[in-house]
Design a protein around this motif. Structure first.
Motif, PDB file in Angstrom:
ATOM      1  N   GLY A 189      36.033  13.860  28.919  1.00  0.00           N
ATOM      2  CA  GLY A 189      36.020  13.396  30.374  1.00  0.00           C
ATOM      3  C   GLY A 189      34.907  14.442  30.789  1.00  0.00           C
ATOM      4  O   GLY A 189      33.998  14.138  31.546  1.00  0.00           O
ATOM      5  N   GLY A 190      34.723  15.671  30.128  1.00  0.00           N
ATOM      6  CA  GLY A 190      33.596  16.410  30.449  1.00  0.00           C
ATOM      7  C   GLY A 190      32.022  16.015  30.117  1.00  0.00           C
ATOM      8  O   GLY A 190      31.125  16.113  30.920  1.00  0.00           O
ATOM      9  N   HIS A 191      32.140  15.494  29.124  1.00  0.00           N
ATOM     10  CA  HIS A 191      30.828  14.756  28.348  1.00  0.00           C
ATOM     11  C   HIS A 191      30.672  13.519  29.587  1.00  0.00           C
ATOM     12  O   HIS A 191      29.347  13.322  29.762  1.00  0.00           O
ATOM     13  CB  HIS A 191      30.934  14.275  27.256  1.00  0.00           C
ATOM     14  N   GLU A 192      31.509  12.864  29.931  1.00  0.00           N
ATOM     15  CA  GLU A 192      31.428  11.775  31.095  1.00  0.00           C
ATOM     16  C   GLU A 192      30.857  12.297  32.306  1.00  0.00           C
ATOM     17  O   GLU A 192      29.965  11.728  32.725  1.00  0.00           O
ATOM     18  CB  GLU A 192      32.652  11.035  31.076  1.00  0.00           C
ATOM     19  N   VAL A 193      31.290  13.480  32.602  1.00  0.00           N
ATOM     20  CA  VAL A 193      30.890  13.813  33.815  1.00  0.00           C
ATOM     21  C   VAL A 193      29.360  14.472  33.933  1.00  0.00           C
ATOM     22  O   VAL A 193      28.432  14.001  34.764  1.00  0.00           O
ATOM     23  CB  VAL A 193      31.608  15.332  34.111  1.00  0.00           C
ATOM     24  N   LEU A 194      28.941  14.836  32.830  1.00  0.00           N
ATOM     25  CA  LEU A 194      27.593  15.170  32.531  1.00  0.00           C
ATOM     26  C   LEU A 194      26.599  13.842  32.579  1.00  0.00           C
ATOM     27  O   LEU A 194      25.713  13.766  33.212  1.00  0.00           O
ATOM     28  CB  LEU A 194      26.983  15.818  31.236  1.00  0.00           C
ATOM     29  N   ARG A 195      27.175  12.814  32.056  1.00  0.00           N
ATOM     30  CA  ARG A 195      26.462  11.405  31.954  1.00  0.00           C
ATOM     31  C   ARG A 195      26.341  10.735  33.330  1.00  0.00           C
ATOM     32  O   ARG A 195      25.409  10.316  33.941  1.00  0.00           O
ATOM     33  CB  ARG A 195      27.150  10.496  31.160  1.00  0.00           C
ATOM     34  N   VAL A 196      27.402  10.964  34.105  1.00  0.00           N
ATOM     35  CA  VAL A 196      27.552  10.241  35.698  1.00  0.00           C
ATOM     36  C   VAL A 196      26.754  11.010  36.602  1.00  0.00           C
ATOM     37  O   VAL A 196      25.872  10.656  37.281  1.00  0.00           O
ATOM     38  CB  VAL A 196      29.084  10.437  35.974  1.00  0.00           C
ATOM     39  N   ILE A 197      26.675  12.646  36.250  1.00  0.00           N
ATOM     40  CA  ILE A 197      25.660  13.343  37.230  1.00  0.00           C
ATOM     41  C   ILE A 197      24.321  12.836  36.897  1.00  0.00           C
ATOM     42  O   ILE A 197      23.265  12.747  37.889  1.00  0.00           O
ATOM     43  CB  ILE A 197      25.853  14.623  36.959  1.00  0.00           C
ATOM     44  N   ASP A 198      23.943  12.438  35.891  1.00  0.00           N
ATOM     45  CA  ASP A 198      22.471  12.177  35.592  1.00  0.00           C
ATOM     46  C   ASP A 198      22.370  10.652  35.880  1.00  0.00           C
ATOM     47  O   ASP A 198      21.420  10.419  36.623  1.00  0.00           O
ATOM     48  CB  ASP A 198      22.177  12.352  34.108  1.00  0.00           C
ATOM     49  N   GLN A 199      23.426   9.879  35.680  1.00  0.00           N
ATOM     50  CA  GLN A 199      23.053   8.263  35.893  1.00  0.00           C
ATOM     51  C   GLN A 199      22.885   8.070  37.373  1.00  0.00           C
ATOM     52  O   GLN A 199      22.460   7.250  37.901  1.00  0.00           O
ATOM     53  CB  GLN A 199      24.211   7.534  35.087  1.00  0.00           C
ATOM     54  N   GLU A 200      24.043   8.641  38.157  1.00  0.00           N
ATOM     55  CA  GLU A 200      23.947   8.570  39.782  1.00  0.00           C
ATOM     56  C   GLU A 200      23.198   9.327  40.300  1.00  0.00           C
ATOM     57  O   GLU A 200      23.309   9.518  41.565  1.00  0.00           O
ATOM     58  CB  GLU A 200      25.502   8.589  40.133  1.00  0.00           C
ATOM     59  N   ARG A 201      22.380  10.152  39.739  1.00  0.00           N
ATOM     60  CA  ARG A 201      21.585  11.083  40.266  1.00  0.00           C
ATOM     61  C   ARG A 201      22.112  12.152  41.470  1.00  0.00           C
ATOM     62  O   ARG A 201      21.777  12.233  42.396  1.00  0.00           O
ATOM     63  CB  ARG A 201      20.526  10.346  40.761  1.00  0.00           C
ATOM     64  N   ARG A 202      23.257  12.583  41.054  1.00  0.00           N
ATOM     65  CA  ARG A 202      24.287  13.277  41.606  1.00  0.00           C
ATOM     66  C   ARG A 202      23.621  14.489  42.579  1.00  0.00           C
ATOM     67  O   ARG A 202      23.395  15.113  43.668  1.00  0.00           O
ATOM     68  CB  ARG A 202      25.323  13.818  41.090  1.00  0.00           C
ATOM     69  N   GLN A 203      22.640  15.359  41.562  1.00  0.00           N
ATOM     70  CA  GLN A 203      21.910  16.504  41.887  1.00  0.00           C
ATOM     71  C   GLN A 203      20.853  16.003  42.925  1.00  0.00           C
ATOM     72  O   GLN A 203      20.525  16.740  43.749  1.00  0.00           O
ATOM     73  CB  GLN A 203      21.169  17.164  40.755  1.00  0.00           C
ATOM     74  N   GLU A 204      19.985  14.964  42.799  1.00  0.00           N
ATOM     75  CA  GLU A 204      19.183  14.494  43.848  1.00  0.00           C
ATOM     76  C   GLU A 204      19.851  14.119  45.184  1.00  0.00           C
ATOM     77  O   GLU A 204      19.526  14.610  46.207  1.00  0.00           O
ATOM     78  CB  GLU A 204      18.511  13.134  43.173  1.00  0.00           C
ATOM     79  N   HIS A 205      21.070  13.726  45.213  1.00  0.00           N
ATOM     80  CA  HIS A 205      21.854  13.502  46.268  1.00  0.00           C
ATOM     81  C   HIS A 205      22.028  14.634  47.343  1.00  0.00           C
ATOM     82  O   HIS A 205      22.313  14.662  48.207  1.00  0.00           O
ATOM     83  CB  HIS A 205      23.294  12.687  45.894  1.00  0.00           C
ATOM     84  N   CYS A 206      22.672  15.944  46.221  1.00  0.00           N
ATOM     85  CA  CYS A 206      22.814  16.881  46.752  1.00  0.00           C
ATOM     86  C   CYS A 206      21.533  17.485  47.620  1.00  0.00           C
ATOM     87  O   CYS A 206      21.702  18.197  48.758  1.00  0.00           O
ATOM     88  CB  CYS A 206      23.426  18.092  45.702  1.00  0.00           C
ATOM     89  N   ALA A 207      20.528  17.296  47.163  1.00  0.00           N
ATOM     90  CA  ALA A 207      19.175  17.858  47.707  1.00  0.00           C
ATOM     91  C   ALA A 207      18.717  17.085  48.842  1.00  0.00           C
ATOM     92  O   ALA A 207      18.175  17.521  49.798  1.00  0.00           O
ATOM     93  CB  ALA A 207      17.991  17.652  46.668  1.00  0.00           C
ATOM     94  N   ASP A 208      19.054  15.568  48.817  1.00  0.00           N
ATOM     95  CA  ASP A 208      18.524  14.524  49.977  1.00  0.00           C
ATOM     96  C   ASP A 208      19.296  14.889  50.860  1.00  0.00           C
ATOM     97  O   ASP A 208      19.052  14.725  52.271  1.00  0.00           O
ATOM     98  CB  ASP A 208      18.450  13.555  49.442  1.00  0.00           C
ATOM     99  N   VAL A 209      20.777  14.742  50.908  1.00  0.00           N
ATOM    100  CA  VAL A 209      21.660  14.620  52.091  1.00  0.00           C
ATOM    101  C   VAL A 209      22.078  16.187  52.622  1.00  0.00           C
ATOM    102  O   VAL A 209      22.533  16.968  51.920  1.00  0.00           O
ATOM    103  CB  VAL A 209      23.089  13.839  51.517  1.00  0.00           C
ATOM    104  N   VAL A 210      21.483  16.424  53.865  1.00  0.00           N
ATOM    105  CA  VAL A 210      21.783  17.513  54.377  1.00  0.00           C
ATOM    106  C   VAL A 210      22.296  17.448  55.791  1.00  0.00           C
ATOM    107  O   VAL A 210      22.543  16.367  56.305  1.00  0.00           O
ATOM    108  CB  VAL A 210      20.114  18.313  54.436  1.00  0.00           C
ATOM    109  N   ILE A 211      22.794  18.548  56.424  1.00  0.00           N
ATOM    110  CA  ILE A 211      23.361  18.652  57.582  1.00  0.00           C
ATOM    111  C   ILE A 211      22.047  18.556  58.641  1.00  0.00           C
ATOM    112  O   ILE A 211      21.344  19.453  58.737  1.00  0.00           O
ATOM    113  CB  ILE A 211      24.142  19.802  57.866  1.00  0.00           C
ATOM    114  N   GLY A 212      22.181  17.334  59.537  1.00  0.00           N
ATOM    115  CA  GLY A 212      21.137  17.345  60.142  1.00  0.00           C
ATOM    116  C   GLY A 212      21.591  18.094  61.998  1.00  0.00           C
ATOM    117  O   GLY A 212      20.588  18.622  62.650  1.00  0.00           O
ATOM    118  N   ASP A 213      22.722  17.856  62.260  1.00  0.00           N
ATOM    119  CA  ASP A 213      23.311  18.701  63.486  1.00  0.00           C
ATOM    120  C   ASP A 213      24.792  18.833  63.270  1.00  0.00           C
ATOM    121  O   ASP A 213      25.726  17.988  62.932  1.00  0.00           O
ATOM    122  CB  ASP A 213      22.989  17.545  64.635  1.00  0.00           C
ATOM    123  N   VAL A 214      25.131  19.999  64.025  1.00  0.00           N
ATOM    124  CA  VAL A 214      26.637  20.187  64.320  1.00  0.00           C
ATOM    125  C   VAL A 214      26.635  20.478  65.816  1.00  0.00           C
ATOM    126  O   VAL A 214      26.120  21.230  66.300  1.00  0.00           O
ATOM    127  CB  VAL A 214      26.772  21.551  63.652  1.00  0.00           C
TER     128      VAL A 214
END
Length: 286
Positions: A219-244
């Motif tokens: 399961g842990g190995h698959e998590v590493l693969r999904v983070i890279d394949q689905e570009r989760r890190q890039e998603h965290c960087a791109d999606v930000v709070i615009g307004d509260v």
């Protein structure tokens, strides 16, 4: 599921290629000489093992910490370098001097090491003052200690800009602990360190019956693969709070992909909403 059908569990005295493959993939994500991996069941176990490992390596007894921990030896807590509410604001110098003074006047002068999160998770998602870890790591190493980065919450791309939280401070620790995001809910944690520190552990018996069972390793190995394949890190960087916006308890958060252009993060918001909603039909539409 495939791993469960093949081999669900065996005591970790028996080596499984699933465990070795995961350890190799995890070590490949680490900078510098952080190449030796130990698996446990949780973040608490990971932090306790890391501090025990540091104590064996240094031969010292006193630990400097920004976190609450229960472990053999004495724990000294120092001021949280909170750039918003801290007494020195965003200037790391005063906080770092506090660490030096604490070592000089409140300890034997030799410490096991220093442990902290890069972003204080339960403490309110507080980032450390810029440059703080660079100064403190130097102070601690001169006092004979090692530097431990707790990446239980800030690791695996959660910061967006970097894969590991400590990288945002431009440092490389001697030991890194991780959990939570490592297994996406599976009971899994890990400690990664250098061969030099691991050599001390090799002289002892370190045993964890369920840490790194084949299913959790797969399961842990698959998590590493999904983070890279689905570009989760890039998603965290791109999606930000615009307004509260709103008043009192009537609040709304708007997610955007660009604060300047105010580009709505429609697809990302929809995915997040569905995950949060689950079977809760009482939630409003996004």
């Amino acid at each position: 599921m495939e791993q469960s059908k093949l081999h669900q569990h065996a005591t970790t005295i028996y080596l499984s290629h699933t465990i070795a493959d995961f350890a190799e993939a995890l070590a490949a994500k680490m900078p510098g000489n952080l190449k030796v991996v130990y698996f446990v069941n949780s973040g608490s176990e990971a932090n306790e093992l890391a501090m025990l490992m540091a104590r064996l390596y240094t031969g010292n007894l006193e630990m400097i910490s920004l976190k609450m921990h229960k472990v053999l030896g004495e724990i000294h807590h120092v001021i949280n370098p909170n750039p918003y509410r801290g007494i020195f604001g965003s200037d790391p110098t005063g906080y770092a001097k506090g660490v030096q003074d604490h070592i000089d006047y409140d300890t034997s002068g030799k410490v096991v090491g220093f442990i902290s999160e890069t972003i204080q998770g339960v403490g309110g998602a507080v980032e450390l003052a810029p440059g703080y870890l660079t100064m403190v790591y130097d102070i601690v190493r001169k006092a004979g200690g090692v530097c431990i980065a707790d990446e239980v919450q800030s690791g695996f791309g959660h910061t967006g800009s970097h894969y590991w939280g400590f990288e945002t401070q431009g440092v490389t620790p001697d030991i890194v602990t991780m959990a939570k995001g490592i297994g996406n809910g599976l009971p899994l944690g890990a400690v990664v360190t250098t061969p030099e520190i691991a050599q001390e552990m090799a002289q002892k018996i370190q045993f964890n019956t369920f840490g790194a069972n084949p299913v959790c390793s797969a399961g842990g190995h698959e998590v590493l693969r999904v983070i890279d394949q689905e570009r989760r890190q890039e998603h965290c960087a791109d999606v930000v709070i615009g307004d509260v916006r709103g008043s009192g308890l009537m609040l709304r958060v708007e997610l955007v992909t660009d604060r300047k252009e105010k580009t709505p993060a429609k697809a990302e918001t929809a995915i997040l909403f569905e995950k949060l909603r689950g079977n809760n039909d009482s939630l409003p539409t996004p």
